[in-house]
Design a protein around this motif. Structure first.
Motif, short mmCIF file in Angstrom:
data_model
loop_
_atom_site.label_atom_id
_atom_site.label_comp_id
_atom_site.label_asym_id
_atom_site.label_seq_id
_atom_site.Cartn_x
_atom_site.Cartn_y
_atom_site.Cartn_z
N CYS A 32 0.87 -1.17 0.00
CA CYS A 32 0.00 0.00 0.00
C CYS A 32 0.91 1.23 0.00
O CYS A 32 2.06 1.15 0.43
N MET A 33 0.38 2.35 -0.44
CA MET A 33 1.12 3.60 -0.38
C MET A 33 0.24 4.66 0.26
O MET A 33 -0.99 4.63 0.11
N GLY A 34 0.87 5.56 0.97
CA GLY A 34 0.07 6.56 1.65
C GLY A 34 0.80 7.87 1.86
O GLY A 34 2.02 7.94 1.72
N TRP A 35 0.03 8.90 2.15
CA TRP A 35 0.54 10.21 2.53
C TRP A 35 0.14 10.48 3.98
O TRP A 35 -1.00 10.24 4.38
N PHE A 36 1.09 11.00 4.72
CA PHE A 36 0.88 11.39 6.11
C PHE A 36 1.38 12.81 6.29
O PHE A 36 2.14 13.32 5.46
N ARG A 37 0.97 13.43 7.38
CA ARG A 37 1.50 14.75 7.67
C ARG A 37 1.64 14.93 9.17
O ARG A 37 0.97 14.27 9.97
N GLN A 38 2.55 15.81 9.54
CA GLN A 38 2.75 16.11 10.95
C GLN A 38 3.09 17.58 11.10
O GLN A 38 4.05 18.08 10.50
N VAL A 47 -3.19 11.12 5.86
CA VAL A 47 -3.92 11.99 4.94
C VAL A 47 -4.72 11.16 3.94
O VAL A 47 -5.90 11.41 3.70
N ALA A 48 -4.06 10.17 3.35
CA ALA A 48 -4.72 9.35 2.34
C ALA A 48 -3.90 8.09 2.10
O ALA A 48 -2.70 8.07 2.34
N ARG A 49 -4.57 7.06 1.62
CA ARG A 49 -3.89 5.85 1.23
C ARG A 49 -4.47 5.31 -0.05
O ARG A 49 -5.62 5.62 -0.40
N ILE A 50 -3.69 4.50 -0.77
CA ILE A 50 -4.12 3.91 -2.03
C ILE A 50 -3.54 2.52 -2.12
O ILE A 50 -2.42 2.27 -1.67
N ASP A 51 -4.31 1.59 -2.68
CA ASP A 51 -3.79 0.23 -2.82
C ASP A 51 -3.48 -0.06 -4.29
O ASP A 51 -3.64 0.81 -5.16
N ARG A 52 -3.08 -1.27 -4.57
CA ARG A 52 -2.63 -1.61 -5.92
C ARG A 52 -3.76 -1.56 -6.94
O ARG A 52 -3.51 -1.49 -8.14
N PHE A 53 -5.01 -1.59 -6.47
CA PHE A 53 -6.15 -1.52 -7.37
C PHE A 53 -6.73 -0.11 -7.46
O PHE A 53 -7.83 0.09 -7.97
N ARG A 65 -11.01 17.68 -0.90
CA ARG A 65 -10.02 18.70 -1.28
C ARG A 65 -8.73 18.08 -1.83
O ARG A 65 -8.07 18.69 -2.68
N PHE A 66 -8.38 16.91 -1.35
CA PHE A 66 -7.14 16.24 -1.76
C PHE A 66 -7.47 15.00 -2.59
O PHE A 66 -8.50 14.35 -2.36
N ILE A 67 -6.58 14.67 -3.51
CA ILE A 67 -6.72 13.45 -4.30
C ILE A 67 -5.38 12.73 -4.35
O ILE A 67 -4.36 13.33 -4.74
N ILE A 68 -5.38 11.46 -3.96
CA ILE A 68 -4.19 10.63 -4.04
C ILE A 68 -4.26 9.80 -5.32
O ILE A 68 -5.33 9.34 -5.72
N PHE A 78 1.28 10.49 -6.02
CA PHE A 78 0.94 11.91 -6.07
C PHE A 78 -0.09 12.27 -5.01
O PHE A 78 -0.87 11.43 -4.57
N LEU A 79 -0.08 13.53 -4.64
CA LEU A 79 -1.14 14.06 -3.79
C LEU A 79 -1.49 15.45 -4.32
O LEU A 79 -0.70 16.40 -4.19
#
Length: 122
Positions: A32-38, A47-53, A65-68, A78-79
């Motif tokens: 899986c891939m994801g975006w985080f923030r601190q 913030v968001a996550r996306i899987d292989r599908f 407001r955001f799109i992964i 991308f974010l």
């Protein structure tokens, strides 16, 4: 796994930024891939996550407001961040985790990039 973020910067409230994360050294079928923030003084937030599908999930604070997204080779994550608010100011990190084998199921995110700073002024 190597992850390198880019695209951060300073923008006024209501503006947009697009973050990128170049990934290498992993098997795209198992991650899986994801975006985080601190933000300073706050806990890290997913913030968001996306899987292989290309199934996606967003944190409540960024929905609408955001799109992964990811490229087909799953080399770049991308974010797209629109309608930015001052409360979006933070260091943004991309990360990977092994997939649990079902939609958006991920083990703990263990591979992290160095981060890219996003600052939104009012």
């Amino acid at each position: 796994v190597q992850l390198v973020e880019s695209g951060g910067g300073s923008v006024q409230s209501g503006g947009s930024l697009r973050l990128s994360c170049a990934a290498s050294g992993y098997s795209d079928s198992s991650y899986c891939m994801g975006w985080f923030r601190q933000a300073p003084g706050k806990e890290r937030e997913e913030v968001a996550r996306i899987d292989r599908f290309n199934n996606t999930r967003y944190g409540e604070n960024v929905k609408g407001r955001f799109i992964i997204s990811q490229d087909n080779a799953r080399i770049t994550l991308f974010l797209q961040m629109d309608s930015l608010k001052p409360e979006d100011t933070a260091m943004y990190y991309c990360a990977t985790a092994r997939s649990r084998g079902y939609v958006l199921g991920c083990y703990v995110f263990v591979n992290w990039g160095q981060g890219t700073q996003v600052t939104v002024s009012s």
